[in-house]
Write an enzyme that holds these catalytic residues in place. Structure first.
Site, PDB file in Angstrom:
ATOM      1  N   CYS A  17       0.863  -1.175   0.000  1.00 11.33           N
ATOM      2  CA  CYS A  17       0.000   0.000   0.000  1.00 11.33           C
ATOM      3  C   CYS A  17       0.906   1.235   0.000  1.00 11.33           C
ATOM      4  O   CYS A  17       2.130   1.134   0.131  1.00 11.33           O
ATOM      5  CB  CYS A  17      -0.902   0.004   1.223  1.00 11.33           C
ATOM      6  N   HIS A  79       3.868   1.958  11.805  1.00 13.83           N
ATOM      7  CA  HIS A  79       2.714   1.743  12.680  1.00 13.83           C
ATOM      8  C   HIS A  79       2.460   2.878  13.652  1.00 13.83           C
ATOM      9  O   HIS A  79       1.436   2.905  14.332  1.00 13.83           O
ATOM     10  CB  HIS A  79       2.903   0.440  13.448  1.00 13.83           C
ATOM     11  N   HIS A 129      -0.784  -4.687  19.672  1.00 17.43           N
ATOM     12  CA  HIS A 129      -0.339  -4.284  18.336  1.00 17.43           C
ATOM     13  C   HIS A 129       0.317  -2.911  18.435  1.00 17.43           C
ATOM     14  O   HIS A 129      -0.164  -2.026  19.141  1.00 17.43           O
ATOM     15  CB  HIS A 129      -1.517  -4.247  17.367  1.00 17.43           C
ATOM     16  N   GLU A 131       0.495  -0.407  16.427  1.00 18.90           N
ATOM     17  CA  GLU A 131      -0.330   0.738  16.040  1.00 18.90           C
ATOM     18  C   GLU A 131      -1.262   1.143  17.170  1.00 18.90           C
ATOM     19  O   GLU A 131      -1.436   2.330  17.463  1.00 18.90           O
ATOM     20  CB  GLU A 131      -1.143   0.411  14.785  1.00 18.90           C
ATOM     21  N   THR A 170      -6.180   0.715  11.861  1.00 19.63           N
ATOM     22  CA  THR A 170      -6.421   0.870  10.419  1.00 19.63           C
ATOM     23  C   THR A 170      -6.463  -0.443   9.645  1.00 19.63           C
ATOM     24  O   THR A 170      -6.902  -0.464   8.502  1.00 19.63           O
ATOM     25  CB  THR A 170      -5.331   1.763   9.781  1.00 19.63           C
ATOM     26  N   CYS A 200      -8.002   1.616   6.702  1.00 19.75           N
ATOM     27  CA  CYS A 200      -7.350   2.221   5.545  1.00 19.75           C
ATOM     28  C   CYS A 200      -7.900   1.676   4.229  1.00 19.75           C
ATOM     29  O   CYS A 200      -8.393   0.554   4.155  1.00 19.75           O
ATOM     30  CB  CYS A 200      -5.829   2.051   5.641  1.00 19.75           C
ATOM     31  N   SER A 228       1.471  -9.730  10.869  1.00 18.45           N
ATOM     32  CA  SER A 228       0.800  -8.736  10.023  1.00 18.45           C
ATOM     33  C   SER A 228      -0.705  -8.835  10.212  1.00 18.45           C
ATOM     34  O   SER A 228      -1.335  -9.797   9.774  1.00 18.45           O
ATOM     35  CB  SER A 228       1.162  -8.964   8.548  1.00 18.45           C
ATOM     36  N   SER A 273       1.972  -5.379   3.192  1.00 16.74           N
ATOM     37  CA  SER A 273       3.401  -5.157   3.423  1.00 16.74           C
ATOM     38  C   SER A 273       4.261  -6.204   2.728  1.00 16.74           C
ATOM     39  O   SER A 273       5.411  -6.424   3.094  1.00 16.74           O
ATOM     40  CB  SER A 273       3.690  -5.165   4.932  1.00 16.74           C
TER      41      SER A 273
END
Length: 319
Positions: A17, A79, A129, A131, A170, A200, A228, A273
Site C-alpha cells: 500500500c 505503525h 499491536h 499501532e 487501520t 485504511c 501482520s 506489506s
C-alpha cells in the site's frame, strides 16, 4: 483431476500500500543518504522478508529508542508511536525520521482532538499491536481498548451524558469492526462515529478483492507474516466469503503439498506489506504443480501515493 482443470485466481489489488511503500523507501533513502548503520524502532513493516533484506544492508532493528545509541539515526516504523516514545528519542538526542503511515497519523490526530474536547475514546483494535499502543498513547487516560466483540463487555460503565466516540486500528476486518461497533452502540446509545472511516483504503480494497474470488476457490493462499494484522484478516475474510480452505505463508516453500489435494482453483493474494516477488514465487510453485492458468481479478485500481519525510525529499532545482 486434469491439468486443464487447475486454475489460479490472482486477487488485485494486493501487496504494498502507499504507507508501506513510503516506509520502506524511507529506510532505503536513509541508507543512501546517511549510510549504515540506520536504526529502526520495531519492524519498519510487518513482513519477515522485508526486515531480513534491510538487516543485510545495515539496518538495525531495536525494540525501543533506548536500545539505539545516543545520537543515532532512528526511524519510527509505519505503525506509529506515542508521544512518550518521541520524547525518549529526543532526550537521547537521536536524529529521527518518521515513517508513520499518514493514515495512522490521521487517527492519532483524531485521538488528540476528541480527548481535548472531553470525549472518552473507544479504540477498536488488537491488544499489543504497535499501532494500537501508539494511538492509545496519545491520550491513555481517556482511551479504552475494545479487542473483539468480547471486549465490549469489559468496558467500564459510562454515564449517559458522557461523550463517547469510537475509533479503530487501520488494518482490521471491515465486517468484524461493523459487528463490534453495533455491539458498542447497543450498550452506549450516545456513541458517536469518527469523522471519517479509520480502516485504511488498502485494507478495505484487499479484503474486497478476496471476497470477490473466495466463493470460487477451493484454497486461498495469503502471502504475509504472522505478525501482520491485515494479512491475517485476509485469511479470515477468505473463509467467511466461501473459500474451502485458507492459509497464511511467508514464502512459497511453506505451502504444504497436502493443501493441494483435490484442489482445482487456488486463490492467491498478499498483505499490504508484502513485495510482489514473493507472490511470483508462489505462482511459480503452483505452476510446477500444474496450476498454469492464472487469471487476475481486479476489483479496483489504486493511485494513492504519500510523500517521503521532508528530510529525504529531493531538493528542487530553481531554473
Amino acid at each position: 483431476m486434469t491439468e486443464a482443470a487447475k486454475k489460479v485466481l490472482l486477487a488485485a489489488p494486493r501487496g504494498y500500500c502507499a504507507g508501506v511503500d513510503r516506509a520502506v523507501e524511507t529506510v532505503e533513502k536513509a541508507l543512501e543518504k546517511y549510510g549504515a548503520p540506520i536504526y529502526v524502532r520495531k519492524q519498519i513493516v510487518h513482513n519477515r522478508y522485508v526486515v531480513e533484506s534491510l538487516s543485510r544492508r545495515g539496518v538495525i532493528f531495536v525494540d525501543e529508542a533506548a536500545d539505539a545509541p545516543e545520537g543515532a539515526r532512528l526511524i519510527f516504523s509505519a505503525h506509529g508511536i506515542s508521544p512518550a516514545v518521541r520524547n525518549e528519542a529526543g532526550e537521547r538526542k537521536q536524529l529521527t525520521l518518521d515513517a508513520t503511515c499518514p493514515l495512522v497519523t490521521k487517527v492519532h490526530r483524531e485521538v488528540q482532538r476528541f480527548a481535548r474536547d472531553g470525549y472518552h475514546i473507544l479504540l477498536v483494535g488488537h491488544e499489543g499491536h504497535e499501532e494500537v499502543e501508539g494511538t492509545a498513547g496519545e491520550a491513555p487516560e481517556v482511551t479504552h481498548l475494545v479487542d473483539g466483540v468480547d471486549g465490549v463487555a469489559k468496558l467500564p460503565e459510562f454515564l449517559h451524558d458522557e461523550k463517547l466516540v469510537w475509533l479503530s486500528q487501520t488494518t482490521l476486518s471491515v465486517d468484524e469492526t461493523v459487528t463490534i461497533v453495533n455491539k458498542l452502540r447497543e450498550r452506549f446509545p450516545q456513541l458517536e462515529n469518527p469523522p471519517s472511516d479509520d480502516i485504511c483504503y488498502a485494507t478495505q480494497n484487499r479484503q474486497e478483492s478476496v471476497k470477490a474470488i473466495s466463493p470460487k476457490c477451493d484454497l486461498m493462499i495469503v502471502v504475509g507474516s504472522q505478525n501482520s494484522s491485515n494479512s491475517k484478516r485476509l485469511v479470515e475474510v477468505a473463509l467467511d466469503a466461501g473459500a474451502r480452505d485458507s492459509h497464511l505463508v511467508d514464502f512459497a516453500n511453506q505451502i504444504e503439498e497436502a493443501w493441494l489435494d483435490g484442489v482445482e482453483t487456488v486463490g492467491v493474494t498478499c498483505g499490504a506489506s508484502v513485495p510482489e516477488l514473493l507472490v511470483r514465487e508462489v505462482l511459480e510453485f503452483l505452476a510446477e504443480r500444474g496450476y498454469t492458468d492464472v487469471e487476475q481479478v481486479t476489483t479496483t485500481t489504486e493511485t494513492i501515493q504519500f510523500s517521503l519525510p521532508r528530510e529525504l525529499r529531493a531538493k528542487r532545482v530553481n531554473k
